[in-house]
Design a protein around this motif. Structure first.
Motif, PDB file in Angstrom:
ATOM      1  N   HIS A 120       0.764  -1.049   0.045  1.00  0.00           N
ATOM      2  CA  HIS A 120      -0.162   0.127  -0.053  1.00  0.00           C
ATOM      3  C   HIS A 120       0.566   1.498   0.054  1.00  0.00           C
ATOM      4  O   HIS A 120       0.711   2.261   0.799  1.00  0.00           O
ATOM      5  N   THR A 121       1.578   1.556  -0.538  1.00  0.00           N
ATOM      6  CA  THR A 121       2.361   2.592  -1.358  1.00  0.00           C
ATOM      7  C   THR A 121       1.535   3.529  -1.554  1.00  0.00           C
ATOM      8  O   THR A 121       1.171   3.309  -2.633  1.00  0.00           O
ATOM      9  N   TYR A 122       2.168   4.907  -1.289  1.00  0.00           N
ATOM     10  CA  TYR A 122       1.848   6.327  -2.124  1.00  0.00           C
ATOM     11  C   TYR A 122       2.696   6.772  -2.466  1.00  0.00           C
ATOM     12  O   TYR A 122       3.598   7.183  -1.615  1.00  0.00           O
ATOM     13  N   PHE A 123       2.599   6.711  -4.269  1.00  0.00           N
ATOM     14  CA  PHE A 123       4.187   7.446  -4.713  1.00  0.00           C
ATOM     15  C   PHE A 123       4.072   9.198  -4.499  1.00  0.00           C
ATOM     16  O   PHE A 123       2.415   9.583  -5.025  1.00  0.00           O
ATOM     17  N   ASN A 124       4.840   9.804  -4.918  1.00  0.00           N
ATOM     18  CA  ASN A 124       4.605  11.255  -5.946  1.00  0.00           C
ATOM     19  C   ASN A 124       5.824  10.823  -6.237  1.00  0.00           C
ATOM     20  O   ASN A 124       6.438  11.061  -5.943  1.00  0.00           O
ATOM     21  N   LEU A 125       5.818  11.364  -7.548  1.00  0.00           N
ATOM     22  CA  LEU A 125       7.435  11.230  -8.231  1.00  0.00           C
ATOM     23  C   LEU A 125       7.499  12.731  -8.146  1.00  0.00           C
ATOM     24  O   LEU A 125       9.143  12.533  -8.665  1.00  0.00           O
ATOM     25  N   ALA A 126       6.895  13.204  -8.131  1.00  0.00           N
ATOM     26  CA  ALA A 126       7.671  14.893  -7.801  1.00  0.00           C
ATOM     27  C   ALA A 126       8.252  14.650  -6.664  1.00  0.00           C
ATOM     28  O   ALA A 126       9.350  15.686  -6.597  1.00  0.00           O
ATOM     29  N   GLY A 127       8.514  13.962  -5.715  1.00  0.00           N
ATOM     30  CA  GLY A 127       9.146  14.078  -3.807  1.00  0.00           C
ATOM     31  C   GLY A 127       7.841  14.272  -3.121  1.00  0.00           C
ATOM     32  O   GLY A 127       6.841  14.345  -3.662  1.00  0.00           O
ATOM     33  N   HIS A 128       7.962  13.363  -2.481  1.00  0.00           N
ATOM     34  CA  HIS A 128       6.795  13.763  -0.941  1.00  0.00           C
ATOM     35  C   HIS A 128       6.924  14.878  -1.220  1.00  0.00           C
ATOM     36  O   HIS A 128       5.671  14.824  -0.045  1.00  0.00           O
ATOM     37  N   ALA A 129       6.878  15.809  -0.540  1.00  0.00           N
ATOM     38  CA  ALA A 129       7.183  17.432  -0.254  1.00  0.00           C
ATOM     39  C   ALA A 129       6.030  18.224  -0.970  1.00  0.00           C
ATOM     40  O   ALA A 129       5.409  19.338  -0.979  1.00  0.00           O
ATOM     41  N   ASN A 130       5.761  17.578  -2.039  1.00  0.00           N
ATOM     42  CA  ASN A 130       5.283  18.043  -3.429  1.00  0.00           C
ATOM     43  C   ASN A 130       3.457  18.371  -2.834  1.00  0.00           C
ATOM     44  O   ASN A 130       2.766  17.025  -2.884  1.00  0.00           O
ATOM     45  N   VAL A 131       2.664  18.974  -3.459  1.00  0.00           N
ATOM     46  CA  VAL A 131       1.097  19.391  -3.006  1.00  0.00           C
ATOM     47  C   VAL A 131       0.210  18.320  -3.581  1.00  0.00           C
ATOM     48  O   VAL A 131      -0.850  17.953  -2.769  1.00  0.00           O
ATOM     49  N   THR A 132       1.040  18.305  -5.035  1.00  0.00           N
ATOM     50  CA  THR A 132      -0.101  17.121  -5.693  1.00  0.00           C
ATOM     51  C   THR A 132       0.503  16.284  -6.829  1.00  0.00           C
ATOM     52  O   THR A 132       1.829  16.148  -6.786  1.00  0.00           O
ATOM     53  N   ILE A 133      -0.034  14.802  -6.317  1.00  0.00           N
ATOM     54  CA  ILE A 133      -0.034  13.993  -8.128  1.00  0.00           C
ATOM     55  C   ILE A 133      -0.744  14.095  -9.239  1.00  0.00           C
ATOM     56  O   ILE A 133      -1.050  13.302 -10.187  1.00  0.00           O
TER      57      ILE A 133
END
Length: 342
Positions: free
Chosen positions: A178-191
């Protein structure tokens, strides 16, 4: 060729003073995956971008206590049965079973594997192995279930996850990560600026409580159509609860499920699996969750790509693929995330 190294360190102690271990798998060219015993969890994934800048691309926490308190299932192994079971109830072989209703007191959601401290070891200097023995009756499920999850990192940045289980009684089994990804970086506000492709022509429609209505529908002419690469934010407002979709991926055995791309950074993930479907979730219920580095995770801060069998399959037989494991059988499903630059 990038070599693999695994380092082991302490990640804290539980209230019962049991030590949680952290395993950091890394390649010589800078790709890194960190795993912890608690929940057999992916605690961190760090990847370079097209400009050789490294960023954390998963949502998560810096310390064990936050994982103990976590209600978002960040990075963990979920089971015995991932996703929802309607009314926490099912019948199997003439017996009725009532599970814990941990989803707003109405339904059963995911189970308790994420809240257990698993036994861990290193295998062949490239694989971390987590084991857990789920007792008969845990969460209301029948049978003692022996579970193993293996994480293997390859030199070309493939993270291979193998799920195994055996049981002493017939019982539903449907595990995922159940990993949550954000390829912009985890501190980025949105996917919402990410682009997604899912190799599926059909999905299972849900009711207002995210329970399948028992039908299989075409994605054609719906906001759920990701058969070709499309920006996630383009049609998300056309869906009452944003994306929380179970896609039916045609075929059997290990096959392509799709890919995720973030154009600005160049980071991408392709997904292969032996599972029946892919749950795509856009973090709709994240609401001011304090994560690592004191970052506040909000709605759409991360997304999940969960290879699994169909939601509430046990109550939708025979139309949905069975999730029942019986004594003498071995449950084995594999999912591969390939991290690369595009």
């Amino acid at each position: 060729m990038a070599n693999i190294t695994i380092t082991k360190s302490s990640f804290g102690r539980t209230e019962l003073n049991r030590e949680c271990m952290k395993y950091t798998l890394s390649t010589s060219d800078g790709f890194e995956v960190a795993l912890i015993d608690y929940g057999a969890t992916i605690q961190s994934i760090r990847q370079i971008d097209k400009n050789n800048r490294v960023a954390e691309i998963t949502l998560g926490y810096d310390n064990l206590q936050d994982y103990i308190d976590d209600k978002c299932y960040f990075g963990c192994t979920v089971g015995r049965v991932t996703n929802r079971i309607k009314n926490g109830y099912f019948q199997l072989d003439g017996h009725e079973y009532q599970l814990e209703k941990n989803d707003h007191g109405k339904h059963h959601l995911h189970g308790v594997f994420n809240k257990r401290l698993w036994k861990s070891s290193v295998e062949n200097n490239e694989t971390v192995v987590f084991k857990y023995l789920s007792p008969d009756g845990e969460d209301g499920y029948p049978g003692e279930v022996d579970v193993t999850v293996k994480y293997t990192l390859t030199y070309d940045h493939c993270l291979i996850i193998d799920f195994y289980a055996t049981t002493t009684k017939p019982t539903p089994i449907n595990m995922t990560n159940h990993t949550y990804f954000n390829l912009a970086g985890h501190a980025n506000v949105t996917i919402l600026d990410h682009e997604l492709m899912v190799a599926a022509n059909r999905y299972t429609p849900l009711d207002a409580e995210h329970i399948p209505i028992g039908e299989i529908a075409s994605v054609v002419n719906t906001p759920n159509d990701f058969r070709t690469l499309a920006r996630i934010g383009d049609h998300i407002n056309e869906i009452p609860y944003a994306y929380n979709v179970m896609y039916m991926v045609d075929g059997d055995g290990k096959r392509s499920f799709g890919k995720l791309v973030h154009r600005e950074s160049g980071r991408a993930i392709s997904v292969q699996s032996t599972q029946k479907g892919l749950q795509f979730y856009t973090g709709t219920y994240l609401d001011n969750i304090k994560g690592r580095d004191n970052v506040s995770y909000q709605k759409y801060s991360g997304l999940c790509l969960e290879a699994q069998n169909f939601t509430d399959s046990v109550n939708n037989q025979p139309r949905f693929p069975s999730t029942i494991l019986r004594p003498g059988e071995i449950y084995h499903e594999q999912t591969i995330f390939h991290f690369y630059l595009e």
